[in-house]
Motif scaffolding. Structure first.
Motif, PDB file in Angstrom:
ATOM      1  N   VAL A  42      21.567  -6.189   1.055  1.00 58.90           N
ATOM      2  CA  VAL A  42      20.885  -4.817   0.207  1.00 58.90           C
ATOM      3  C   VAL A  42      20.696  -3.839   1.004  1.00 58.90           C
ATOM      4  O   VAL A  42      20.428  -3.529   2.345  1.00 58.90           O
ATOM      5  N   ALA A  43      21.215  -2.542   0.503  1.00 56.27           N
ATOM      6  CA  ALA A  43      21.442  -1.308   0.970  1.00 56.27           C
ATOM      7  C   ALA A  43      19.912  -0.883   1.271  1.00 56.27           C
ATOM      8  O   ALA A  43      18.692  -1.128   0.736  1.00 56.27           O
ATOM      9  N   ALA A  44      19.728  -0.140   2.468  1.00 59.68           N
ATOM     10  CA  ALA A  44      18.230   0.241   3.004  1.00 59.68           C
ATOM     11  C   ALA A  44      17.376   0.845   2.137  1.00 59.68           C
ATOM     12  O   ALA A  44      16.352   0.409   1.724  1.00 59.68           O
ATOM     13  N   PRO A  45      17.999   1.886   1.350  1.00 57.23           N
ATOM     14  CA  PRO A  45      17.191   2.625   0.388  1.00 57.23           C
ATOM     15  C   PRO A  45      16.523   1.759  -0.837  1.00 57.23           C
ATOM     16  O   PRO A  45      15.779   1.914  -1.565  1.00 57.23           O
ATOM     17  N   ASP A  46      17.457   0.621  -1.255  1.00 55.95           N
ATOM     18  CA  ASP A  46      17.012  -0.339  -1.991  1.00 55.95           C
ATOM     19  C   ASP A  46      16.168  -1.412  -1.763  1.00 55.95           C
ATOM     20  O   ASP A  46      15.722  -2.383  -2.393  1.00 55.95           O
ATOM     21  N   LEU A  47      15.846  -1.390  -0.301  1.00 57.07           N
ATOM     22  CA  LEU A  47      15.482  -2.807   0.114  1.00 57.07           C
ATOM     23  C   LEU A  47      13.715  -3.013  -0.373  1.00 57.07           C
ATOM     24  O   LEU A  47      13.527  -4.187  -0.554  1.00 57.07           O
TER      25      LEU A  47
ATOM     26  N   VAL B 192      10.018  -6.247  -3.599  1.00 55.38           N
ATOM     27  CA  VAL B 192       9.012  -6.216  -4.385  1.00 55.38           C
ATOM     28  C   VAL B 192       9.443  -7.007  -5.659  1.00 55.38           C
ATOM     29  O   VAL B 192       8.621  -7.938  -5.860  1.00 55.38           O
ATOM     30  N   ARG B 193      10.516  -6.766  -6.228  1.00 54.49           N
ATOM     31  CA  ARG B 193      11.115  -7.567  -7.368  1.00 54.49           C
ATOM     32  C   ARG B 193      11.298  -9.073  -7.263  1.00 54.49           C
ATOM     33  O   ARG B 193      11.077  -9.969  -7.952  1.00 54.49           O
ATOM     34  N   SER B 194      11.412  -9.378  -5.765  1.00 51.71           N
ATOM     35  CA  SER B 194      11.901 -10.812  -5.517  1.00 51.71           C
ATOM     36  C   SER B 194      10.717 -11.752  -5.644  1.00 51.71           C
ATOM     37  O   SER B 194      10.675 -12.743  -5.708  1.00 51.71           O
ATOM     38  N   LEU B 195       9.274 -10.967  -5.575  1.00 52.44           N
ATOM     39  CA  LEU B 195       8.176 -11.789  -5.564  1.00 52.44           C
ATOM     40  C   LEU B 195       7.712 -11.591  -7.192  1.00 52.44           C
ATOM     41  O   LEU B 195       6.638 -12.395  -7.387  1.00 52.44           O
ATOM     42  N   GLY B 196       8.652 -11.067  -8.085  1.00 47.69           N
ATOM     43  CA  GLY B 196       8.082 -11.139  -9.470  1.00 47.69           C
ATOM     44  C   GLY B 196       7.271 -10.018  -9.727  1.00 47.69           C
ATOM     45  O   GLY B 196       6.573 -10.289 -10.847  1.00 47.69           O
TER      46      GLY B 196
ATOM     47  N   THR C 166       3.931  -1.121 -11.464  1.00 48.71           N
ATOM     48  CA  THR C 166       2.645  -1.716 -11.665  1.00 48.71           C
ATOM     49  C   THR C 166       1.816  -1.861 -10.496  1.00 48.71           C
ATOM     50  O   THR C 166       0.317  -1.968 -10.526  1.00 48.71           O
ATOM     51  N   LEU C 167       2.378  -1.533  -9.329  1.00 49.24           N
ATOM     52  CA  LEU C 167       1.692  -1.182  -8.028  1.00 49.24           C
ATOM     53  C   LEU C 167       0.756   0.040  -8.023  1.00 49.24           C
ATOM     54  O   LEU C 167       1.378   0.975  -8.488  1.00 49.24           O
ATOM     55  N   VAL C 168      -0.554  -0.170  -7.498  1.00 44.55           N
ATOM     56  CA  VAL C 168      -1.443   0.937  -7.405  1.00 44.55           C
ATOM     57  C   VAL C 168      -1.690   1.047  -6.002  1.00 44.55           C
ATOM     58  O   VAL C 168      -2.104   0.100  -5.486  1.00 44.55           O
TER      59      VAL C 168
END
Length: 113
Positions: A86-91, A96-100, A105-107
Protein backbone atom coordinates in the motif's frame (compact mmCIF):
# COMPACT_ATOMS: atom_id res chain seq x y z
CA UNK A 1 8.81 14.22 13.45
CA UNK A 2 11.08 15.10 16.35
CA UNK A 3 14.16 13.67 14.66
CA UNK A 4 13.70 13.99 10.87
CA UNK A 5 17.30 12.86 10.25
CA UNK A 6 16.59 9.41 11.75
CA UNK A 7 15.92 6.55 9.35
CA UNK A 8 14.37 3.11 9.62
CA UNK A 9 14.07 0.20 7.26
CA UNK A 10 11.49 -2.58 7.56
CA UNK A 11 12.31 -5.53 5.35
CA UNK A 12 11.99 -9.22 4.68
CA UNK A 13 15.41 -10.79 5.25
CA UNK A 14 14.23 -14.01 3.57
CA UNK A 15 14.61 -12.25 0.22
CA UNK A 16 18.16 -11.20 1.18
CA UNK A 17 20.97 -12.90 3.09
CA UNK A 18 20.68 -10.79 6.23
CA UNK A 19 21.74 -11.51 9.79
CA UNK A 20 18.76 -11.27 12.19
CA UNK A 21 21.12 -9.65 14.71
CA UNK A 22 21.19 -6.59 12.41
CA UNK A 23 17.74 -5.45 13.54
CA UNK A 24 14.70 -6.18 15.65
CA UNK A 25 12.68 -9.16 14.60
CA UNK A 26 9.10 -7.87 14.39
CA UNK A 27 8.04 -11.42 13.60
CA UNK A 28 9.65 -14.27 11.71
CA UNK A 29 10.67 -12.99 8.30
CA UNK A 30 10.33 -9.31 9.15
CA UNK A 31 13.15 -7.12 10.50
CA UNK A 32 13.23 -3.47 11.56
CA UNK A 33 16.60 -1.72 11.61
CA UNK A 34 17.74 1.81 12.35
CA UNK A 35 21.46 1.29 11.86
CA UNK A 36 23.05 3.28 9.02
CA UNK A 37 25.19 0.23 8.23
CA UNK A 38 22.15 -2.00 7.74
CA UNK A 39 20.23 0.69 5.85
CA UNK A 40 23.13 1.24 3.44
CA UNK A 41 23.55 -2.50 2.89
CA UNK A 42 19.83 -3.08 2.36
CA UNK A 43 19.46 0.00 0.14
CA UNK A 44 22.41 -1.01 -2.05
CA UNK A 45 20.78 -4.35 -2.86
CA UNK A 46 17.13 -3.95 -1.90
CA UNK A 47 15.19 -7.06 -1.00
CA UNK A 48 11.89 -7.73 -2.74
CA UNK A 49 9.93 -6.47 0.25
CA UNK A 50 11.15 -3.25 1.86
CA UNK A 51 9.77 -0.03 3.34
CA UNK A 52 12.12 2.79 4.27
CA UNK A 53 10.97 5.54 6.60
CA UNK A 54 12.50 8.82 7.69
CA UNK A 55 11.83 10.63 10.93
CA UNK A 56 11.05 9.70 14.48
CA UNK A 57 8.48 11.03 16.90
CA UNK A 58 9.16 9.83 20.42
CA UNK A 59 7.29 10.14 23.66
CA UNK A 60 7.98 10.22 27.34
CA UNK A 61 8.00 7.23 29.69
CA UNK A 62 4.56 5.62 29.84
CA UNK A 63 3.11 7.95 27.20
CA UNK A 64 2.20 5.25 24.69
CA UNK A 65 0.62 3.06 27.37
CA UNK A 66 -1.45 6.00 28.63
CA UNK A 67 -2.56 6.84 25.09
CA UNK A 68 -3.58 3.23 24.47
CA UNK A 69 -5.63 3.18 27.70
CA UNK A 70 -7.30 6.43 26.60
CA UNK A 71 -8.18 4.84 23.21
CA UNK A 72 -6.14 7.50 21.43
CA UNK A 73 -4.85 4.87 18.98
CA UNK A 74 -6.56 2.47 16.63
CA UNK A 75 -4.62 -0.79 16.78
CA UNK A 76 -4.66 -3.08 13.77
CA UNK A 77 -3.19 -6.55 13.29
CA UNK A 78 0.10 -6.85 11.43
CA UNK A 79 -0.73 -6.73 7.72
CA UNK A 80 2.19 -7.36 5.38
CA UNK A 81 0.15 -6.19 2.40
CA UNK A 82 -0.27 -2.83 4.12
CA UNK A 83 3.43 -2.67 4.95
CA UNK A 84 4.84 -3.58 1.56
CA UNK A 85 2.15 -2.97 -1.06
CA UNK A 86 0.00 0.00 0.00
CA UNK A 87 1.36 3.41 -0.97
CA UNK A 88 2.28 5.60 2.01
CA UNK A 89 -0.42 8.25 1.31
CA UNK A 90 -3.09 5.51 1.32
CA UNK A 91 -1.85 3.59 4.35
CA UNK A 92 -3.94 5.30 7.06
CA UNK A 93 -7.23 4.87 5.20
CA UNK A 94 -6.38 1.29 4.21
CA UNK A 95 -5.59 0.39 7.83
CA UNK A 96 -8.73 2.02 9.23
CA UNK A 97 -10.91 0.26 6.65
CA UNK A 98 -9.20 -3.06 7.45
CA UNK A 99 -10.71 -2.73 10.93
CA UNK A 100 -14.18 -2.41 9.41
CA UNK A 101 -14.33 1.31 10.21
CA UNK A 102 -15.47 3.97 7.76
CA UNK A 103 -12.87 6.78 8.11
CA UNK A 104 -15.54 9.49 7.77
CA UNK A 105 -17.22 8.23 10.96
CA UNK A 106 -14.18 8.91 13.14
CA UNK A 107 -14.41 11.96 15.35
CA UNK A 108 -11.39 13.61 16.89
CA UNK A 109 -11.60 14.56 20.52
CA UNK A 110 -12.53 12.96 23.80
CA UNK A 111 -15.76 11.89 25.37
CA UNK A 112 -19.07 10.82 23.91
CA UNK A 113 -20.01 11.96 20.39
Amino acid sequence: PVQPETGWVLFDPASKDEDPEDGWQVREGLLLAGSMTVMRRVASQPPDRIRMMLGYAGGGPGQLEAELVASAWLVAPLDEQAIFEVAAPDLWEYSVRSLGVEPATLVSGQGMH
